[in-house]
Each structure stands twice: as C-alpha cells, then as structure tokens.
Motif scaffolding. Sequence first.
Motif, PDB file in Angstrom:
ATOM      1  N   TRP A 117       2.521  35.475 -49.586  1.00 25.07           N
ATOM      2  CA  TRP A 117       2.952  35.982 -50.886  1.00 25.07           C
ATOM      3  C   TRP A 117       3.750  37.265 -50.695  1.00 25.07           C
ATOM      4  N   ASP A 174       4.385  38.022 -56.218  1.00 21.70           N
ATOM      5  CA  ASP A 174       5.069  36.734 -56.274  1.00 21.70           C
ATOM      6  C   ASP A 174       4.363  35.771 -55.324  1.00 21.70           C
ATOM      7  N   GLN A 233       5.125  32.436 -55.495  1.00 23.83           N
ATOM      8  CA  GLN A 233       5.995  31.261 -55.393  1.00 23.83           C
ATOM      9  C   GLN A 233       7.066  31.424 -54.321  1.00 23.83           C
ATOM     10  N   THR A 284      -0.379  28.222 -49.907  1.00 21.46           N
ATOM     11  CA  THR A 284      -1.710  28.679 -50.296  1.00 21.46           C
ATOM     12  C   THR A 284      -2.757  27.797 -49.641  1.00 21.46           C
ATOM     13  N   ALA A 310      -5.367  26.905 -58.747  1.00 21.24           N
ATOM     14  CA  ALA A 310      -4.090  27.229 -59.374  1.00 21.24           C
ATOM     15  C   ALA A 310      -4.249  28.299 -60.452  1.00 21.24           C
ATOM     16  N   HIS A 311      -5.332  28.227 -61.228  1.00 25.52           N
ATOM     17  CA  HIS A 311      -5.513  29.200 -62.308  1.00 25.52           C
ATOM     18  C   HIS A 311      -5.754  30.599 -61.742  1.00 25.52           C
ATOM     19  N   LEU A 361      -4.462  31.801 -58.901  1.00 21.58           N
ATOM     20  CA  LEU A 361      -3.169  32.314 -58.481  1.00 21.58           C
ATOM     21  C   LEU A 361      -2.321  32.723 -59.674  1.00 21.58           C
ATOM     22  N   ALA A 362      -2.404  31.940 -60.757  1.00 21.62           N
ATOM     23  CA  ALA A 362      -1.631  32.278 -61.950  1.00 21.62           C
ATOM     24  C   ALA A 362      -2.070  33.617 -62.531  1.00 21.62           C
ATOM     25  N   SER A 363      -3.370  33.844 -62.600  1.00 25.04           N
ATOM     26  CA  SER A 363      -3.852  35.107 -63.148  1.00 25.04           C
ATOM     27  C   SER A 363      -3.565  36.271 -62.202  1.00 25.04           C
ATOM     28  N   ALA A 408      -0.863  36.469 -60.284  1.00 22.45           N
ATOM     29  CA  ALA A 408       0.559  36.776 -60.439  1.00 22.45           C
ATOM     30  C   ALA A 408       0.849  37.473 -61.762  1.00 22.45           C
ATOM     31  N   SER A 409       0.154  37.081 -62.808  1.00 24.73           N
ATOM     32  CA  SER A 409       0.474  37.595 -64.141  1.00 24.73           C
ATOM     33  C   SER A 409      -0.240  38.902 -64.487  1.00 24.73           C
ATOM     34  N   TRP A 423     -11.775  39.355 -60.814  1.00 24.81           N
ATOM     35  CA  TRP A 423     -10.946  38.414 -60.030  1.00 24.81           C
ATOM     36  C   TRP A 423     -11.560  38.094 -58.673  1.00 24.81           C
TER      37      TRP A 423
END
Length: 390
Positions: A45, A55, A57, A66, A71-72, A74-76, A78-79, A120
């Motif tokens: 990353w 990032d 992606q 990864t 997936a959720h 990683l999304a949290s 990143a955001s 997290w």
Amino acid sequence: MTPSLAVASQALITLIYDAATRHGAWSHFLAAFAQQLQSHAGLIWANDFSNRSVDVQLPGSGLAATYGFEAHALASFASYYGARNVWLEDATLHREGAVVTGSMLFPDHCLKKTEYWTDWLRPQDIFYTAAAIVELRAERSTNVTVVRREQAGAYDGGELALIRTLMPHLQTAFALQRKLRRLEMLSQSSTQVLELLPFGVLLLDATSQLLYANERALAMTAATRLLQLREGAPLYCPREADNGALRRLLHEAAQTGTAAAGGPGGVLKLNGLTGEQLRLRVTPLPSWHSPFGAASAIAVFLSDSSDLITSLAATLRNFYGMTVAEARLTEALVNGYSLQEYADRQRISIHTARTQIKSATAKAGAQRQVDLVRIVLTGPAVLQRNPLPA
C-alpha cells in the motif's frame, strides 16, 4: 541469519522477481511473505504524509496486493482509519529503505488507548506490525506490511533481518514493475493507433519475421490466402514467382532499414485464381523500435481493389499544403500504384509526375518517395479519416 531464514529469503526473492514480471503475482509473494513471518495479514500500500491519506489500490502500478484482510476493513482503512494510524504519526521515522515495526513507531503500552486500536486493529486481532518502506517519493511512501496478533509476540531480530535482506530486491522489483507498466501502456497505445488504420499493417524485423499484424491484415491474409503469416518464419507467398518478388522487396527494405546499401522496397500485386487480389507496399523502417527493444526494420501495408484509401486528397492539401495534382498523386502512391502507372492513367509524362512527387515529398518533410508514403500512411492525414469512436 539462520540457515532456515536464508533458504526462505531465496524462495521469497524468486517470488519477488516473478511478481515484477507477471500480472497479479504480487499476491503470491505477499502470502508467502506473511506466512514466513507468522503473520495472518499483509498489504502492499501507499501512504501520503502530505495529506494523511492512504491508497490500497495503487492504480496503474500493478503493485497492489492484499493477504488476509476483509474488503470492508481495507475500505474503512482507506477512507478513515488510515488517517488515524498512530504508526504514521512521526514521518521522520519513515525513511526509504528502512525496516520498521509498530513498536519503533509508537509505544506498545499506549496503543490500546487509541481509537485506531479500539475501532480498527482490535476487531481484526492486530497488535504488532512490521513494514518494509520500499519507496519514498515526495512524501509518499510505498510499503510492504505484515501484521499479527498480540499473543504471537513482537517481530524478532531474525525476522527483521529477513525483511532487510529482501529490501534491495523489493526496491529493484518495484522500479522494474513501474517501467514495464509504462512500456506496456506505450506498446498498447502504439498498436491501438495501427488498428485504426484503414488497411492491413505488418511490422517485420530485419529477417522478415513477423513482429506485429493488425486485425485488418490478419483478416485480409486469411480471406485471400495470397500471403502467409507463419510464426517464427519469414513472410511467405504460396506462389513461387510471387514469393521470389516478395523476398527481393523485403531484402531491399531490410538493407535500407539497417542503413546498408539497398532499394526502398516497392509494390507487389498478388492475384488469386478466383479473382482474389492483394496489393502489398513494402517500405523500410530505419527508425522504428518497439518499447520492448525489438527493432521493426520493415513495414508491409496491405490493400485490395475494394479497400482503396479514397477522399484523401483534400486532407493531404489541408495537412501538408499540397496542390491538387500533388495530393492526387500522393493518394495514388498510398494505394499502391507506381509513379509510372499513375502517369499512364493521368496521361502525363513521367517527368511531370516526378516533379509533382518531389514537391509533395518536400512539403511532407520527407527525403524520399518511400518516406512520403510511410509518413502519409502512419500520420494524421489517414487517421483523420478514421476518428476514434465517441
């Protein structure tokens, strides 16, 4: 480093270079890397210290991978949680080529007091981390990170030594990966342009072996059977007389393309027993190289009687400032007619035709007639007739 870790490093180095040259293979390396370090998750990353963004992606780089993360999660990360990552609070500790652990970056005894751990890390049973900071450019680091549970204990000296052993190979592989991606994009862009051309295009090396054929060329050769494309062999005409003439043209073009003495190629007309027709214009390519280093010495442009490039004269006048006569003559040459054939059709002297083509060649910025044809065939005048779809 213990013998077992030395063996592991060799296996991982092999996976690193395999990943650099094969699409999607970084995930294989990351899985083996995490398992060797007794880690249940890992990530390649990037982190931007200038705006505290992460990032996962890595678009366009081909490096993203990864292991073990949902997936959720990683999304949290990143955001939201990437900006609250306490291991990133001191940018001075993140140096290119460094191997770091969470314990070096933030006190372990304070970790459980943070939002980052509570919301997290803890849901994913993460307490310890180790990372290779492979690159750091303009405050953006690209990292290979592994994580593990608290009961697994901190990463020890031998494990960190393994990561340090891998570091120069990771740096080399990341740089190689980026270069290959750029070259791949350049190659794809080049071939996409050739696919837009309204005629068949073959690119050959100095031995007349095929390097590239656009879809139109493949369709034309398959339909007429007057020309054969054989992998690992020179271009070939089934009829012996035609093949002899083709060999001479290809040889002349290759000699010119390699700066040796020789002719400029020429035109060959092939006719089948049941009316099939194929017109070949052979031209040298002394300066064309693929992004991957393969030199294209010869181009062959294919057309037939139903595939003439018409309505080109007006475009030639607009692009190159040719007169009507010069543009008409250039259009005929592009379609495979010789200077003599054009003079006969137009009922003008060969001297007049030569004067016209000399002027047209100069206006297109070319030195010779063969260069004029190549410039027109591969330039904006032809592409203008086939714009990209909306």
